[in-house]
Write a protein that holds these residues in place. Structure first.
Motif, PDB file in Angstrom:
ATOM      1  N   ARG A  28       2.689 -10.339  -9.346  1.00  0.00           N
ATOM      2  CA  ARG A  28       3.182 -11.648  -8.898  1.00  0.00           C
ATOM      3  C   ARG A  28       2.472 -12.019  -7.608  1.00  0.00           C
ATOM      4  NH1 ARG A  28       7.056 -14.072  -5.641  1.00  0.00           N
ATOM      5  NH2 ARG A  28       7.790 -12.103  -4.785  1.00  0.00           N
ATOM      6  N   VAL A  29       1.730 -13.106  -7.629  1.00  0.00           N
ATOM      7  CA  VAL A  29       0.970 -13.563  -6.471  1.00  0.00           C
ATOM      8  C   VAL A  29       1.927 -14.210  -5.477  1.00  0.00           C
ATOM      9  CG1 VAL A  29      -0.845 -15.114  -5.664  1.00  0.00           C
ATOM     10  CG2 VAL A  29      -1.092 -13.920  -7.849  1.00  0.00           C
ATOM     11  N   ILE A  30       1.888 -13.721  -4.245  1.00  0.00           N
ATOM     12  CA  ILE A  30       2.697 -14.303  -3.179  1.00  0.00           C
ATOM     13  C   ILE A  30       1.862 -15.283  -2.361  1.00  0.00           C
ATOM     14  CG2 ILE A  30       3.992 -13.795  -1.069  1.00  0.00           C
ATOM     15  CD1 ILE A  30       4.685 -11.075  -2.360  1.00  0.00           C
ATOM     16  N   ASP A  31       0.668 -14.844  -1.959  1.00  0.00           N
ATOM     17  CA  ASP A  31      -0.188 -15.698  -1.137  1.00  0.00           C
ATOM     18  C   ASP A  31      -1.613 -15.186  -1.189  1.00  0.00           C
ATOM     19  OD1 ASP A  31      -0.923 -17.699   0.610  1.00  0.00           O
ATOM     20  OD2 ASP A  31      -0.146 -16.716   2.400  1.00  0.00           O
ATOM     21  N   CYS A  32      -2.541 -16.076  -1.000  1.00  0.00           N
ATOM     22  CA  CYS A  32      -3.947 -15.714  -0.843  1.00  0.00           C
ATOM     23  C   CYS A  32      -4.430 -16.552   0.327  1.00  0.00           C
ATOM     24  CB  CYS A  32      -4.739 -16.010  -2.111  1.00  0.00           C
ATOM     25  SG  CYS A  32      -6.281 -15.081  -2.198  1.00  0.00           S
ATOM     26  N   TYR A  33      -4.851 -15.897   1.398  1.00  0.00           N
ATOM     27  CA  TYR A  33      -5.126 -16.620   2.634  1.00  0.00           C
ATOM     28  C   TYR A  33      -6.379 -16.082   3.322  1.00  0.00           C
ATOM     29  CZ  TYR A  33      -2.635 -12.516   4.360  1.00  0.00           C
ATOM     30  OH  TYR A  33      -2.228 -11.228   4.602  1.00  0.00           O
ATOM     31  N   GLU A  34      -6.900 -16.922   4.211  1.00  0.00           N
ATOM     32  CA  GLU A  34      -8.093 -16.581   4.982  1.00  0.00           C
ATOM     33  C   GLU A  34      -7.671 -16.293   6.415  1.00  0.00           C
ATOM     34  OE1 GLU A  34     -12.446 -18.497   6.088  1.00  0.00           O
ATOM     35  OE2 GLU A  34     -10.874 -19.769   5.281  1.00  0.00           O
ATOM     36  N   THR A  35      -8.229 -15.229   7.003  1.00  0.00           N
ATOM     37  CA  THR A  35      -7.878 -14.882   8.385  1.00  0.00           C
ATOM     38  C   THR A  35      -9.041 -15.072   9.344  1.00  0.00           C
ATOM     39  OG1 THR A  35      -8.462 -12.563   8.041  1.00  0.00           O
ATOM     40  CG2 THR A  35      -6.162 -13.187   7.662  1.00  0.00           C
ATOM     41  N   ASN A  48       8.207  -4.205  -7.350  1.00  0.00           N
ATOM     42  CA  ASN A  48       9.039  -4.431  -6.162  1.00  0.00           C
ATOM     43  C   ASN A  48       8.410  -3.931  -4.871  1.00  0.00           C
ATOM     44  OD1 ASN A  48      11.105  -5.672  -7.674  1.00  0.00           O
ATOM     45  ND2 ASN A  48      11.888  -3.656  -8.246  1.00  0.00           N
ATOM     46  N   LYS A  49       7.099  -3.785  -4.849  1.00  0.00           N
ATOM     47  CA  LYS A  49       6.369  -3.408  -3.635  1.00  0.00           C
ATOM     48  C   LYS A  49       5.391  -4.522  -3.299  1.00  0.00           C
ATOM     49  CE  LYS A  49       6.443   1.433  -4.830  1.00  0.00           C
ATOM     50  NZ  LYS A  49       5.661   2.426  -5.530  1.00  0.00           N
ATOM     51  N   ILE A  50       5.296  -4.836  -2.017  1.00  0.00           N
ATOM     52  CA  ILE A  50       4.350  -5.833  -1.551  1.00  0.00           C
ATOM     53  C   ILE A  50       3.038  -5.122  -1.225  1.00  0.00           C
ATOM     54  CG2 ILE A  50       3.869  -7.586   0.200  1.00  0.00           C
ATOM     55  CD1 ILE A  50       6.221  -8.304  -1.594  1.00  0.00           C
ATOM     56  N   VAL A  51       1.950  -5.644  -1.769  1.00  0.00           N
ATOM     57  CA  VAL A  51       0.621  -5.071  -1.562  1.00  0.00           C
ATOM     58  C   VAL A  51      -0.279  -6.161  -1.005  1.00  0.00           C
ATOM     59  CG1 VAL A  51      -1.346  -3.951  -2.679  1.00  0.00           C
ATOM     60  CG2 VAL A  51       0.965  -3.527  -3.532  1.00  0.00           C
ATOM     61  N   VAL A  52      -1.101  -5.803  -0.020  1.00  0.00           N
ATOM     62  CA  VAL A  52      -2.086  -6.732   0.527  1.00  0.00           C
ATOM     63  C   VAL A  52      -3.471  -6.154   0.240  1.00  0.00           C
ATOM     64  CG1 VAL A  52      -2.967  -7.856   2.591  1.00  0.00           C
ATOM     65  CG2 VAL A  52      -0.508  -7.488   2.337  1.00  0.00           C
ATOM     66  N   LYS A  53      -4.305  -6.957  -0.380  1.00  0.00           N
ATOM     67  CA  LYS A  53      -5.645  -6.521  -0.783  1.00  0.00           C
ATOM     68  C   LYS A  53      -6.675  -7.473  -0.188  1.00  0.00           C
ATOM     69  CE  LYS A  53      -8.574  -6.406  -4.917  1.00  0.00           C
ATOM     70  NZ  LYS A  53      -9.461  -5.411  -4.414  1.00  0.00           N
ATOM     71  N   HIS A  77      -0.966   3.643  -9.229  1.00  0.00           N
ATOM     72  CA  HIS A  77      -0.636   2.241  -8.927  1.00  0.00           C
ATOM     73  C   HIS A  77      -0.700   1.960  -7.430  1.00  0.00           C
ATOM     74  CE1 HIS A  77       0.468   1.680 -13.073  1.00  0.00           C
ATOM     75  NE2 HIS A  77       1.333   2.661 -13.003  1.00  0.00           N
ATOM     76  N   ASN A  78      -1.691   2.551  -6.754  1.00  0.00           N
ATOM     77  CA  ASN A  78      -1.846   2.284  -5.327  1.00  0.00           C
ATOM     78  C   ASN A  78      -3.193   1.646  -4.992  1.00  0.00           C
ATOM     79  OD1 ASN A  78      -3.506   4.458  -5.719  1.00  0.00           O
ATOM     80  ND2 ASN A  78      -2.518   5.791  -4.240  1.00  0.00           N
ATOM     81  N   ARG A  79      -3.990   1.378  -6.001  1.00  0.00           N
ATOM     82  CA  ARG A  79      -5.277   0.702  -5.811  1.00  0.00           C
ATOM     83  C   ARG A  79      -5.419  -0.311  -6.941  1.00  0.00           C
ATOM     84  NH1 ARG A  79      -9.944   1.768  -2.921  1.00  0.00           N
ATOM     85  NH2 ARG A  79     -11.845   0.994  -3.890  1.00  0.00           N
ATOM     86  N   PHE A  80      -5.724  -1.550  -6.584  1.00  0.00           N
ATOM     87  CA  PHE A  80      -5.815  -2.631  -7.555  1.00  0.00           C
ATOM     88  C   PHE A  80      -7.150  -3.340  -7.407  1.00  0.00           C
ATOM     89  CE2 PHE A  80      -1.388  -1.943  -6.633  1.00  0.00           C
ATOM     90  CZ  PHE A  80      -0.763  -2.053  -7.862  1.00  0.00           C
ATOM     91  N   ILE A  81      -7.743  -3.709  -8.543  1.00  0.00           N
ATOM     92  CA  ILE A  81      -8.954  -4.532  -8.519  1.00  0.00           C
ATOM     93  C   ILE A  81      -8.810  -5.619  -9.583  1.00  0.00           C
ATOM     94  CG2 ILE A  81     -10.429  -2.670  -7.675  1.00  0.00           C
ATOM     95  CD1 ILE A  81     -11.580  -2.407 -10.508  1.00  0.00           C
ATOM     96  N   PHE A  82      -9.550  -6.702  -9.395  1.00  0.00           N
ATOM     97  CA  PHE A  82      -9.553  -7.755 -10.393  1.00  0.00           C
ATOM     98  C   PHE A  82     -10.310  -7.275 -11.629  1.00  0.00           C
ATOM     99  CE2 PHE A  82      -8.818 -10.077  -6.474  1.00  0.00           C
ATOM    100  CZ  PHE A  82      -7.767 -10.899  -6.846  1.00  0.00           C
ATOM    101  N   ILE A  83     -10.067  -7.909 -12.749  1.00  0.00           N
ATOM    102  CA  ILE A  83     -10.631  -7.485 -14.027  1.00  0.00           C
ATOM    103  C   ILE A  83     -12.163  -7.378 -13.961  1.00  0.00           C
ATOM    104  CG2 ILE A  83     -10.864  -8.066 -16.482  1.00  0.00           C
ATOM    105  CD1 ILE A  83      -8.000  -7.369 -15.833  1.00  0.00           C
TER     106      ILE A  83
END
Length: 116
Positions: A28-35, A48-53, A77-83
């Protein structure tokens, strides 16, 4: 430089293993932002865990107006990449080139010290 290049090669290897494993999950996408300049982060929820990538702008653009996306993950389930992330953003070559430069510098430095 040798340490940095080994980290880059290691991360590429982990992404390769995740791609070969091909375990797809929906997050579930919460936000995608530029810093800052070209620093984009995807904040999402999985089990139910929030992950920032850290990610690239093109992935944030693809997530506009969507609240979920499919990603690949490892067995923990601790490392995620796009398809398509491994195929399009593979840094193996960059890591090997950087390690080659590091080894040349080390070799030249050793030869200079040996002559003294």
């Amino acid at each position: 430089m040798l340490i940095v290049s080994s980290i880059i090669v290691r991360n590429g290897y982990l992404d390769k293993k995740i791609t070969e494993r091909n375990e797809k999950v929906v997050v579930r996408v919460i936000d995608c932002y530029e810093t800052g300049k070209r620093n984009y982060f995807l904040k999402f929820e999985f089990e139910n865990k929030i992950v920032v990538k850290r990610t690239k702008a093109k992935y944030c653009r693809n997530l506009i107006d969507t609240n979920q996306t499919e990603m690949l993950t490892n067995e923990n389930h601790n490392r995620f990449i796009f398809i398509d992330e491994y195929e399009t953003d593979n840094d193996f070559l960059f890591g090997f080139i950087l390690s080659g430069f590091a080894l040349v510098i080390i070799f030249k430095g050793y030869n200079i010290l040996k002559r003294m």
